[in-house]
Design an enzyme around this catalytic site. Structure first.
Site, short mmCIF file in Angstrom:
data_model
loop_
_atom_site.label_atom_id
_atom_site.label_comp_id
_atom_site.label_asym_id
_atom_site.label_seq_id
_atom_site.Cartn_x
_atom_site.Cartn_y
_atom_site.Cartn_z
N ASN A 258 -70.35 52.12 -15.44
CA ASN A 258 -69.65 51.25 -16.39
C ASN A 258 -68.77 52.11 -17.29
O ASN A 258 -69.23 53.12 -17.84
CB ASN A 258 -70.65 50.46 -17.25
CG ASN A 258 -69.97 49.46 -18.16
OD1 ASN A 258 -69.33 49.82 -19.14
ND2 ASN A 258 -70.11 48.18 -17.84
N THR A 281 -68.37 45.96 -14.58
CA THR A 281 -67.82 45.50 -15.85
C THR A 281 -68.73 44.42 -16.41
O THR A 281 -69.17 43.53 -15.68
CB THR A 281 -66.38 44.99 -15.70
OG1 THR A 281 -65.90 44.53 -16.98
CG2 THR A 281 -66.24 43.87 -14.69
N GLU A 282 -69.05 44.53 -17.70
CA GLU A 282 -70.12 43.72 -18.27
C GLU A 282 -69.83 42.23 -18.33
O GLU A 282 -70.72 41.43 -18.56
CB GLU A 282 -70.54 44.24 -19.65
CG GLU A 282 -69.44 44.36 -20.67
CD GLU A 282 -68.89 45.76 -20.76
OE1 GLU A 282 -68.59 46.20 -21.88
OE2 GLU A 282 -68.74 46.42 -19.72
N ASN A 283 -68.56 41.83 -18.15
CA ASN A 283 -68.28 40.39 -18.14
C ASN A 283 -68.48 39.77 -16.77
O ASN A 283 -68.15 38.61 -16.58
CB ASN A 283 -66.86 40.11 -18.66
CG ASN A 283 -65.78 40.81 -17.85
OD1 ASN A 283 -65.88 42.00 -17.56
ND2 ASN A 283 -64.75 40.08 -17.48
N SER A 324 -75.29 40.14 -15.73
CA SER A 324 -74.65 41.45 -15.87
C SER A 324 -75.44 42.34 -16.81
O SER A 324 -75.68 43.52 -16.53
CB SER A 324 -73.22 41.28 -16.39
OG SER A 324 -72.56 42.52 -16.42
#
Length: 451
Positions: A258, A281-283, A324
Site C-alpha cells: 500500500n 488501495t484502501e478504498n 479493504s
C-alpha cells in the site's frame, strides 16, 4: 419477489427530516450519491448529522449541504480536502468527530450487523483514542469504538434491478455496501434500473432486502469533481525519485503493498509487471496499475486512495472499504510506504497532524501504520526551516507507536535492528557529517556506513 418503489430525486429528498443522521456513501466523488445530495440541498433540510468518509468537494455532494449550513455535525475520516469543512470546523459552526478510515468502515459494518461496538488496535495511544475505553487484549492495547447507524442512507450503485439488488462499479463500492446495511431507510441512486433476473445472482453485491427506494440518475463528468480526468504531466526532483527508487528496492515479488500520498506514490511509477508487486488501495482495490495513458477519468477507470484514476492490472479485484481495512488490520498487507512528519528513536510515527492546522484528516494512516507487516517511511530529512524530522521523541500527535521498520530520506536510510535506530546507508550526494548535523535523534551506525 418484492418490487422496490422508484422515486424522483425530489420525493427521495423529502424522506429526510430535520435533525436526522444521514449516511452518505462515496470516496471523494467516486460512488457518491451526488444527485440525491443536491436534491436535499435544494429542499433545505437542516440540523443534519452527516456521516461519511468526506463531505465531497466544495459545492458538490455533501459539500453543497455544508455550504448551505444544513449540517450541524460531521463524522468521518478526511475532511481537509474540502476548504468549506475546514472553515466550518475552525469557526465552530459545525461540530465534528474524526475517525480513522478503517474504524469508520468497521463501525458502519457493526451498526448494520446489530453489533454494539468493537475493539481495534488502530489509534491506540493517539489523540483519536482520548475519551474512549481501552483494553489490553493478547498483550495489545485496543480502543473501543461504538457502532454507527443512521436514520437515512444515501448510497450510489451502478445497476439495480426492480427488487433493489445492487451492483457496484469498480471502486465505487467503497463505503456504499456497509452504509446500505446501517440505516433505517436506504435510498440507492443508480445509473440504470433493470428487470429482475437481468443481474446474475453472483454479480449482486448488496441484496435487495437492504434497499427501500431506488432513484435513477445518470452520472456526468461534472459529478466526478477532480477525478473527472487525470493529467499525465508530472515533474519530480531527483532527490524524491532517489527515495522512491530506494523504497522499491525493499519490495519483493508477490508483496502486497500500500502506497501513501506524496513521495510514496512515485514508487508506483517505477513498478513494472516484471516486479510482480501487487498494489493495494484502501478504498477497495487490489492490483492497481498505472494512471490511464489516454488521460481518462473516473467515468471509465477505477480511482485510488489519492482520488486519482488508475488502471486495473490482470487479476485485479474490487471490494468495499470494510473488507479493504480487514485486509490491513488482518496483516494481509506486506508493506506500507507512507510519508512522515516525524519519526523517533522508538520507531514512533507522526504523520497526520500539521502544527497550526485543524485535525480534520486522518484517513487510513493509523490503520496502515498498525496493520501492515512492515512500515517504510519516506520523507525529507528536515522541515523547510531546517529543523530535523528524525528526533529523540515525536512532539507532533502520534499516528502509531513502535511501528516504523525503515526511514528513507533524501540524505540517509535508517532501520531499527534490535529496536535501536541505526544509520544503514547514505543517499547519493549525502555525507555522514551532514546527516549527523541534521538528525537530533541518537543513532548507531551500520558496518556499511563505518566502512
Amino acid at each position: 419477489m418484492k418490487s422496490v418503489p422508484i422515486l424522483s430525486l425530489t420525493d427521495a429528498a423529502a424522506l429526510v427530516n430535520d435533525g436526522d443522521t444521514l449516511l452518505q456513501g462515496g470516496f471523494g466523488m467516486t460512488g457518491n450519491p451526488v444527485h440525491l445530495m443536491h436534491a436535499l440541498a435544494e429542499r433545505g433540510t437542516k440540523n443534519l448529522t452527516f456521516i461519511g468518509n468526506n463531505t465531497g468537494e466544495p459545492g458538490l455532494g455533501g459539500g453543497r449541504l455544508l455550504r448551505n449550513g444544513q449540517i450541524s455535525k460531521m463524522i468521518g475520516s478526511f475532511f481537509t480536502s474540502n476548504p468549506d469543512a475546514v472553515k466550518a470546523a475552525q469557526s465552530g459552526a459545525v461540530a465534528y468527530e474524526l475517525l480513522p478510515q478503517g474504524t469508520l468502515a468497521e463501525a458502519l459494518r457493526a451498526g448494520g450487523a446489530g453489533i454494539g461496538g468493537f475493539y481495534t488496535p488502530t489509534a491506540a495511544g493517539t489523540l483519536i483514542a482520548e475519551g474512549h475505553e481501552t483494553k489490553v487484549i493478547d498483550g495489545v492495547e485496543q480502543v473501543f469504538v461504538k457502532a454507527l447507524r443512521g436514520n437515512v442512507a444515501f448510497i450510489r450503485a451502478w445497476r439495480a434491478d426492480t427488487a433493489g439488488n445492487l451492483t457496484y462499479r469498480m471502486t465505487e463500492n467503497n463505503f456504499n455496501k456497509a452504509m446500505a446495511t446501517a440505516a433505517d431507510l436506504v435510498i440507492a441512486e443508480v445509473e440504470e434500473i433493470v428487470p429482475v433476473g437481468d443481474i446474475a445472482p453472483e454479480h449482486i453485491h448488496t441484496p435487495g432486502c437492504y434497499v427501500d427506494y431506488l432513484v435513477e440518475a445518470k452520472l456526468t463528468l461534472e459529478d466526478l469533481g477532480s477525478s473527472a480526468s487525470v493529467s499525465s504531466s508530472k515533474k519530480v526532483d531527483e532527490s524524491r525519485m532517489n527515495m522512491a527508487r530506494r523504497a522499491l528496492d525493499e519490495l519483493h515479488r508477490g508483496d502486497v503493498v500500500n502506497l501513501g500520498i506524496g513521495i510514496p506514490t512515485l514508487v508506483a511509477d517505477l513498478i513494472t509487471p516484471e516486479h510482480g508487486i501487487i498494489l493495494h488501495t484502501e478504498n477497495g482495490m487490489l492490483g492497481v496499475g498505472p494512471v490511464p495513458a489516454d488521460g481518462g477519468g473516473a467515468m471509465d477507470y477505477p480511482v485510488n486512495a489519492g482520488k486519482i484514476p488508475v488502471t486495473a492490472l490482470p487479476g485485479s479485484s474490487y471490494f468495499d472499504s470494510a473488507d479493504s481495512f480487514a485486509m490491513i488490520r488482518g496483516k494481509h498487507v506486506d508493506v506500507a510506504i507512507m510519508g512522515g512528519l516525524e519519526a523517533d528513536e522508538s520507531a514512533n510515527l507522526a504523520n497526520w497532524a500539521v502544527p497550526g492546522k485543524p485535525l480534520l484528516g486522518v484517513g487510513g494512516a493509523m490503520d496502515l501504520a498498525k496493520g501492515a507487516k512492515r512500515l517504510i517511511i519516506t520523507m525529507t530529512h528536515t522541515n523547510p526551516d531546517g529543523s530535523p524530522k528524525i528526533v529523540p521523541q515525536c512532539t507532533l500527535p502520534l499516528t502509531a507507536s513502535g511501528v516504523v521498520s525503515m526511514i528513507i530520506t533524501d540524505l540517509a536510510v535508517f532501520t531499527y535492528p534490535n529496536n535501536q535506530l541505526t544509520l544503514l546507508e547514505l543517499m547519493p550526494g549525502a555525507t555522514l557529517a551532514e546527516v549527523q548535523a541534521k538528525t537530533s535523534a541518537s543513532f548507531l551506525m551500520s558496518e556499511r556506513v563505518k566502512e
